[in-house]
Motif scaffolding. Structure first.
Motif, PDB file in Angstrom:
ATOM      1  N   LEU A 105       6.776  45.175  -6.407  1.00  0.00           N
ATOM      2  CA  LEU A 105       5.869  45.716  -7.420  1.00  0.00           C
ATOM      3  C   LEU A 105       4.722  46.478  -6.745  1.00  0.00           C
ATOM      4  O   LEU A 105       4.353  47.564  -7.180  1.00  0.00           O
ATOM      5  CB  LEU A 105       5.320  44.578  -8.291  1.00  0.00           C
ATOM      6  CG  LEU A 105       4.270  44.962  -9.323  1.00  0.00           C
ATOM      7  CD1 LEU A 105       4.916  45.746 -10.460  1.00  0.00           C
ATOM      8  CD2 LEU A 105       3.584  43.729  -9.858  1.00  0.00           C
ATOM      9  N   ALA A 130       1.923  47.631 -14.185  1.00  0.00           N
ATOM     10  CA  ALA A 130       2.033  46.638 -13.109  1.00  0.00           C
ATOM     11  C   ALA A 130       1.295  45.364 -13.494  1.00  0.00           C
ATOM     12  O   ALA A 130       1.793  44.251 -13.267  1.00  0.00           O
ATOM     13  CB  ALA A 130       1.467  47.207 -11.812  1.00  0.00           C
ATOM     14  N   GLU A 132       0.758  44.265 -16.497  1.00  0.00           N
ATOM     15  CA  GLU A 132       1.545  43.592 -17.535  1.00  0.00           C
ATOM     16  C   GLU A 132       2.688  42.788 -16.908  1.00  0.00           C
ATOM     17  O   GLU A 132       2.955  41.656 -17.311  1.00  0.00           O
ATOM     18  CB  GLU A 132       2.091  44.630 -18.516  1.00  0.00           C
ATOM     19  CG  GLU A 132       2.722  44.027 -19.744  1.00  0.00           C
ATOM     20  CD  GLU A 132       3.141  45.094 -20.746  1.00  0.00           C
ATOM     21  OE1 GLU A 132       4.274  44.986 -21.249  1.00  0.00           O
ATOM     22  OE2 GLU A 132       2.346  46.014 -21.005  1.00  0.00           O
ATOM     23  N   GLN A 133       3.342  43.363 -15.900  1.00  0.00           N
ATOM     24  CA  GLN A 133       4.420  42.645 -15.211  1.00  0.00           C
ATOM     25  C   GLN A 133       3.893  41.384 -14.533  1.00  0.00           C
ATOM     26  O   GLN A 133       4.518  40.326 -14.618  1.00  0.00           O
ATOM     27  CB  GLN A 133       5.077  43.541 -14.161  1.00  0.00           C
ATOM     28  CG  GLN A 133       6.123  44.462 -14.713  1.00  0.00           C
ATOM     29  CD  GLN A 133       6.823  45.175 -13.572  1.00  0.00           C
ATOM     30  OE1 GLN A 133       6.296  46.159 -13.065  1.00  0.00           O
ATOM     31  NE2 GLN A 133       7.979  44.682 -13.170  1.00  0.00           N
ATOM     32  N   GLN A 136       3.069  38.560 -16.907  1.00  0.00           N
ATOM     33  CA  GLN A 136       4.250  37.859 -17.418  1.00  0.00           C
ATOM     34  C   GLN A 136       4.634  36.682 -16.535  1.00  0.00           C
ATOM     35  O   GLN A 136       5.125  35.671 -17.017  1.00  0.00           O
ATOM     36  CB  GLN A 136       5.451  38.815 -17.499  1.00  0.00           C
ATOM     37  CG  GLN A 136       5.255  40.008 -18.381  1.00  0.00           C
ATOM     38  CD  GLN A 136       5.338  39.662 -19.849  1.00  0.00           C
ATOM     39  OE1 GLN A 136       6.059  38.767 -20.236  1.00  0.00           O
ATOM     40  NE2 GLN A 136       4.588  40.380 -20.660  1.00  0.00           N
ATOM     41  N   THR A 137       4.415  36.831 -15.236  1.00  0.00           N
ATOM     42  CA  THR A 137       4.849  35.801 -14.294  1.00  0.00           C
ATOM     43  C   THR A 137       3.737  34.833 -13.909  1.00  0.00           C
ATOM     44  O   THR A 137       3.989  33.840 -13.249  1.00  0.00           O
ATOM     45  CB  THR A 137       5.378  36.446 -12.995  1.00  0.00           C
ATOM     46  OG1 THR A 137       4.328  37.185 -12.377  1.00  0.00           O
ATOM     47  CG2 THR A 137       6.549  37.345 -13.282  1.00  0.00           C
TER      48      THR A 137
END
Length: 195
Positions: A105, A130, A132-133, A136-137
């Motif tokens: 990423l 990025a 937002e990704q 999520q984790t």
């Protein structure tokens, strides 16, 4: 609560965000961009105090009017110290969160920032995607705005670590992103610490 109508962050808000992001980057451990950060520090230095009703008076020579208020300067110094303390605390949390960002990423985000054909808006969208990704984790054990703020600044740090020459661009984009999406949270964070 402020009753003023606002079209977004003003100069005082931008100054607060500049100080916060710069302080965060300054206090992060294991960074590879010390020289670039020193240069950036000189570039983003701003007047210590801008009154709330500052009208951003542009003079005919293109310079801004200067305001020097003794009590305002003292208030501003106190505010700047508080912002530095907040930045230090957030950087410590960011150091703990650093492992949660996938290297792939980061490489992708750094490549986006290296693309000279991208507009500032496109960079901001890349940063937001990025973020937002990563959101999520990342487990939500703190308030969402605080997590977003720390992760946005952590992404800036990691891009600058990847390619130190991108520090100025990623700093500007991160400040713009925070001002556009999180400046109310940042302002409240500073106000709460000042009370």
């Amino acid at each position: 609560m402020d009753c003023k109508v606002s079209n977004g962050p003003g100069l005082q808000d931008e100054h607060i965000t500049n100080l916060l992001v710069f302080g965060f980057l300054q206090n992060c451990s294991n960074s590879n961009f010390h020289k670039e950060l020193e240069v950036l520090g000189r570039e983003v230095s701003m007047p210590a105090y801008l009154p709330e009703d500052y009208d951003d008076g542009l003079q005919t020579d293109g310079n801004r009017c200067s305001y020097f208020l003794e009590s305002g300067e003292r208030d501003s110094q106190g505010q700047e110290e508080i912002i530095q303390d907040i930045a230090r605390q957030l950087a410590q949390i960011g150091d703990d969160m650093d492992h949660s960002i996938h290297p792939g990423l980061m490489n992708n985000l750094a490549m986006q920032f290296m693309n000279v054909n991208l507009s500032e808006e496109d960079r901001r969208k890349s940063l937001a995607a990025a973020l937002e990704q990563v959101m999520q984790t990342y487990p939500m054990d703190m308030e969402e705005e605080k997590t977003m703020l720390i992760l946005a600044m952590l992404l800036a740090k990691k891009v600058a670590d990847h390619t130190p020459s991108l520090l100025r661009d990623v700093f500007r984009t991160t400040v713009n992103f925070i001002n556009q999406n999180l400046f109310t949270y940042v302002r409240n964070l500073v106000r709460n610490e000042m009370d």
